[in-house]
Design an enzyme around this catalytic site. Structure first.
Site, short mmCIF file in Angstrom:
data_model
loop_
_atom_site.label_atom_id
_atom_site.label_comp_id
_atom_site.label_asym_id
_atom_site.label_seq_id
_atom_site.Cartn_x
_atom_site.Cartn_y
_atom_site.Cartn_z
N PHE A 130 13.42 -21.49 30.84
CA PHE A 130 13.41 -20.37 31.78
C PHE A 130 12.20 -19.51 31.48
O PHE A 130 12.04 -19.04 30.35
CB PHE A 130 14.69 -19.53 31.68
CG PHE A 130 14.70 -18.41 32.69
CD1 PHE A 130 15.04 -18.66 34.01
CD2 PHE A 130 14.32 -17.12 32.32
CE1 PHE A 130 15.01 -17.62 34.94
CE2 PHE A 130 14.29 -16.09 33.26
CZ PHE A 130 14.63 -16.35 34.56
N ASP A 215 6.83 -18.96 24.73
CA ASP A 215 7.53 -17.91 25.48
C ASP A 215 8.54 -17.28 24.53
O ASP A 215 9.60 -17.86 24.26
CB ASP A 215 8.22 -18.52 26.71
CG ASP A 215 8.97 -17.47 27.53
OD1 ASP A 215 9.15 -16.34 27.02
OD2 ASP A 215 9.38 -17.78 28.66
N LYS A 244 11.07 -8.08 27.19
CA LYS A 244 12.42 -7.69 26.78
C LYS A 244 12.44 -6.68 25.61
O LYS A 244 12.33 -5.49 25.85
CB LYS A 244 13.27 -8.93 26.51
CG LYS A 244 13.52 -9.72 27.82
CD LYS A 244 14.69 -10.67 27.75
CE LYS A 244 15.14 -11.15 29.13
NZ LYS A 244 14.67 -12.48 29.51
C1 LIG Z 1 13.92 -13.03 30.66
C2 LIG Z 1 12.94 -14.11 30.39
C3 LIG Z 1 11.78 -14.27 31.16
C4 LIG Z 1 11.51 -13.44 32.40
O1 LIG Z 1 11.42 -12.09 32.13
P1 LIG Z 1 11.52 -11.04 33.35
O2 LIG Z 1 11.27 -9.73 32.67
O3 LIG Z 1 12.89 -11.16 33.91
O4 LIG Z 1 10.49 -11.39 34.33
C5 LIG Z 1 10.88 -15.24 30.79
N1 LIG Z 1 11.11 -16.03 29.73
C6 LIG Z 1 12.21 -15.91 28.96
C7 LIG Z 1 12.37 -16.80 27.78
C8 LIG Z 1 13.16 -14.96 29.27
O5 LIG Z 1 14.27 -14.88 28.52
#
Ligand SMILES: *Cc1c(COP(=O)(O)O)cnc(C)c1O
Length: 394
Positions: A130, A215, A244
């Protein structure tokens, strides 16, 4: 149409909170919920942390936003601190995780372009990934449920099965620019990438002239007990997306890169209006002040052990509800035997908030500041929830 003027894109729980105190969320009528959802790993220091409230309110009285037409000292400072604490030399600030990933993807493509390889633009990703909800990041994530109905998938992303080295090696072509992976899949169900696999990714990148993009939007900022999850492996990326936890609830993201990887990102090729504004930087710096305090991450590791052991005991007691425990640090998952939505609802009945994830997992993402007593309380509530669902209890 539903009764609301809001887009119907979220399946919200019928709960609204008025206040937060540390690990607790409080409804208008005074009901207290133990928050182990943490705004999906965002509220890294819980709710209403005094240092964050002070940093934000002090900055709010001075200056909110000037745009990136001018220098922003808070950006300079936060970038230098992030660079000092990681593999990176260069930082670009964004408002969200998806934007941090967009910057990471563009950085990798521009690197190849600037080095005489405009044909190298494809990025290999992994099933269950994701990376966000923009058009490019849904293409990177490769999940059909997020791609459906949004027109042709953005070109340039190839996906291979999670942990499948052979498929990965076959997928590398002369057009490949980079590999993109979460060291611990969050949405995908708290699936950890093996250290040996990450090491192999690094070697493959070096062999083929590819960039390694991590990521760490969810796994970063102390979540796994190190500032970044990649530190457990000793494998350094070339580019990394974060968000985050760095804002503790204020929207902040960043793309970190080595000087070499960021070579192509010259004046004018990328931009943002809001990214890295004064408010965001005040909060980001305040979060780092706390997380980098001597002993803070060691304490996260200690609490994580307490929690993981407690969860394992609950899983042993109710094997017909919980199949197992996974994850590291305070990024833990309960693999459920019954639908995870059922388990999540039972947890909510016990006034414990958690987050469902892929692979039939429930995520537990408490604030890094959670106390031992709150962990014990959460374990008790999880035990009660599991007991209420189990056939094995009288
Ligand atoms: C939440 C998340 C995203 C996307 O972040 P947003 O702030 O919702 O755009 C991308 N990669 C990972 C691993 C995430 O947990």
């Amino acid at each position: 149409m539903s009764g609301s003027a809001l887009y119907d894109t979220f399946a919200r729980a019928p709960l609204a909170f008025e206040r937060g105190e540390g690990s607790w969320l409080i409804t208008q009528d005074g009901q207290r919920y133990l928050d182990f959802a943490g705004g999906i790993a965002v509220n890294s220091l819980g709710h209403g942390h005094p240092a964050l409230v002070a940093a934000l309110t002090e900055q709010a009285g001075k200056l909110w936003h000037t745009s990136n037409l001018y220098e922003i000292p808070g950006q300079t400072r936060l970038s230098e601190r992030l660079a000092a604490a990681t593999f990176a030399d260069k930082v670009f600030f964004t408002n969200s995780g998806a934007e941090a990933l967009e910057c990471a993807i563009k950085t990798a493509r521009r690197y190849q372009y600037a080095n005489g390889h405009p044909e190298k633009f494809r990025i290999i990703t992994f099933e269950g990934a994701f990376h966000g909800r923009t058009l490019a990041t849904i293409a990177a994530g490769g999940q059909q449920k997020y791609l459906e109905g949004f027109g042709p998938k953005v070109e340039g992303f190839d996906q291979v099965p999670f942990g499948d080295l052979e498929a990965l090696q076959k997928a590398i072509t002369p057009e490949t620019a980079a590999l993109l992976i979460e060291p611990v899949q969050g949405e995908g169900g708290i699936r950890e990438v093996a250290v040996s696999f990450l090491k192999r990714l690094r070697e493959l990148c070096d062999e083929h002239g590819l960039l390694l993009i991590l990521d760490e939007v969810q796994s970063g900022i102390g979540r796994t007990g190190k500032l970044f999850a990649y530190e457990w492996s000793g494998v350094a990326p070339d580019i990394m997306a974060i968000a985050k936890g760095i804002g503790g609830g204020f929207p902040v993201g960043a793309c970190l890169a080595t000087a070499r990887a960021a070579e192509g990102m010259t004046a004018g090729v990328h931009g943002t209006t809001f990214g890295g504004n004064q408010l965001a930087m005040a909060v980001g710096n305040a979060v780092l002040d706390v997380v980098l305090e001597e002993g803070f991450l060691e304490d996260v590791q200690r609490k994580a052990l307490l929690m993981k052991q407690g969860l394992a005991a609950v899983a042993d007691e109710f094997p017909d509800v919980i199949e197992g425990v996974r994850g590291s640090g305070l990024m833990l998952g309960l693999k459920c035997r019954m639908p995870n939505g059922t388990v999540n609802a039972a947890l909510r009945d016990q006034k414990l908030l958690a987050v469902p994830a892929g692979d039939n997992v429930i995520r537990l993402l408490p604030p890094l500041t959670v106390s031992d007593d709150e962990i014990r309380e959460a374990l008790e509530r999880i035990r009660s929830a599991a007991g209420s669902l189990s056939e094995t209890t009288a």
